[in-house]
Write a protein that holds these residues in place. Sequence first.
Motif, PDB file in Angstrom:
ATOM      1  N   THR A  61       0.839  -1.205   0.000  1.00 17.22           N
ATOM      2  CA  THR A  61       0.000   0.000   0.000  1.00 17.22           C
ATOM      3  C   THR A  61       0.871   1.252   0.000  1.00 17.22           C
ATOM      4  O   THR A  61       0.499   2.265  -0.608  1.00 17.22           O
ATOM      5  N   ALA A  62       2.018   1.198   0.649  1.00 15.33           N
ATOM      6  CA  ALA A  62       2.917   2.363   0.645  1.00 15.33           C
ATOM      7  C   ALA A  62       3.412   2.671  -0.761  1.00 15.33           C
ATOM      8  O   ALA A  62       3.600   3.847  -1.117  1.00 15.33           O
ATOM      9  N   HIS A  63       3.617   1.640  -1.585  1.00 12.68           N
ATOM     10  CA  HIS A  63       4.059   1.874  -2.955  1.00 12.68           C
ATOM     11  C   HIS A  63       2.946   2.483  -3.807  1.00 12.68           C
ATOM     12  O   HIS A  63       3.225   3.133  -4.812  1.00 12.68           O
ATOM     13  N   LEU A  64       1.718   2.277  -3.425  1.00 14.75           N
ATOM     14  CA  LEU A  64       0.636   2.964  -4.119  1.00 14.75           C
ATOM     15  C   LEU A  64       0.580   4.436  -3.718  1.00 14.75           C
ATOM     16  O   LEU A  64       0.324   5.304  -4.548  1.00 14.75           O
ATOM     17  N   MET A 140      -5.564   0.260   3.769  1.00 12.68           N
ATOM     18  CA  MET A 140      -6.448   0.076   2.615  1.00 12.68           C
ATOM     19  C   MET A 140      -7.418   1.257   2.472  1.00 12.68           C
ATOM     20  O   MET A 140      -7.692   1.720   1.354  1.00 12.68           O
ATOM     21  N   ARG A 141      -7.916   1.759   3.569  1.00 15.62           N
ATOM     22  CA  ARG A 141      -8.794   2.937   3.501  1.00 15.62           C
ATOM     23  C   ARG A 141      -8.033   4.156   2.996  1.00 15.62           C
ATOM     24  O   ARG A 141      -8.577   4.975   2.245  1.00 15.62           O
ATOM     25  N   ALA A 142      -6.771   4.283   3.410  1.00 19.30           N
ATOM     26  CA  ALA A 142      -5.961   5.402   2.935  1.00 19.30           C
ATOM     27  C   ALA A 142      -5.768   5.339   1.428  1.00 19.30           C
ATOM     28  O   ALA A 142      -5.803   6.367   0.733  1.00 19.30           O
ATOM     29  N   VAL A 143      -5.558   4.137   0.896  1.00 20.96           N
ATOM     30  CA  VAL A 143      -5.448   3.971  -0.554  1.00 20.96           C
ATOM     31  C   VAL A 143      -6.739   4.418  -1.232  1.00 20.96           C
ATOM     32  O   VAL A 143      -6.727   5.187  -2.205  1.00 20.96           O
ATOM     33  N   ALA A 144      -7.864   3.948  -0.723  1.00 21.37           N
ATOM     34  CA  ALA A 144      -9.151   4.297  -1.332  1.00 21.37           C
ATOM     35  C   ALA A 144      -9.396   5.797  -1.306  1.00 21.37           C
ATOM     36  O   ALA A 144      -9.819   6.390  -2.313  1.00 21.37           O
ATOM     37  N   ARG A 145      -9.115   6.432  -0.181  1.00 18.39           N
ATOM     38  CA  ARG A 145      -9.349   7.876  -0.089  1.00 18.39           C
ATOM     39  C   ARG A 145      -8.440   8.638  -1.050  1.00 18.39           C
ATOM     40  O   ARG A 145      -8.868   9.618  -1.677  1.00 18.39           O
TER      41      ARG A 145
END
Length: 259
Positions: A61-64, A140-145
């Motif tokens: 997720t950090a790489h996203l 995962m929520r941070a990615v979505a936001r």
Amino acid sequence: MTRYVALGSSMAAGPGIAPRAPGSPRAAMRSARNYPHLLAADLGLEPGPEFVDVSFSGATTAHLLTDSQLGAPPQVEALDGTETLVTITIGGNDVFYVPGLLVATIPSPLRLLPVVGPRLRHALDPTARQVALAGLGGAMRAVARAVRRRSPQARVVFVDYLTLLPPAGQAAFPLRERYVDQGRRTGERLAAATAAAAAATGCELVAAGAASREHHAWSADPWSVGARVPLPGRPLAYHPNATGMRAVADLVKAHLEAG
């Protein structure tokens, strides 16, 4: 105009499924027959401005969100706000899901080697895994936001991981039972975190894991592969095969068409 951007880890990239996506970094192990490419073709989209696949094997997720990966910028930087569709397949590397299965497959003496040994053992450490799982939902929520903020007009679709392991009570040679159980629980927690993040942020979900329960790597009709020696031109161990990628593309297309 439709613009589709695919984000994700190796479960989207399709390592080992030939051929490699033209122009993609070799380290990404991004296939031209992964589900984003197949879906784009189904939608009539050509690679370029209207279809961008930045999935990268090993991504977290950090790489996203924030971290460069072997010279590649954070994946969300591929979003320019004109997207109408974004797919996301991520999270497993955060919690040592496939890495743990790979380490569990190799001979145990290798885990005692200097330098690499501690990293291998860390992938199997139940305490480290629990800590990672505890933080997965927030990541995962941070990615979505972040995706919704950058692509406000897009349909943002989480596509969770294919089911890799057989159900309880079935063997998954050469994995020992405790590692199969650990991997199965991790996969279940990952699927739950993906679904929860999608629901909490107004994103959509394609539950590839649920759809593939009868197509695990040890089944008669597998959508992924189990333990195997890595060889050029064939999928890596514990990853989707070409059939699985086609199935996931079909699932996402059906979801989009359903509304």
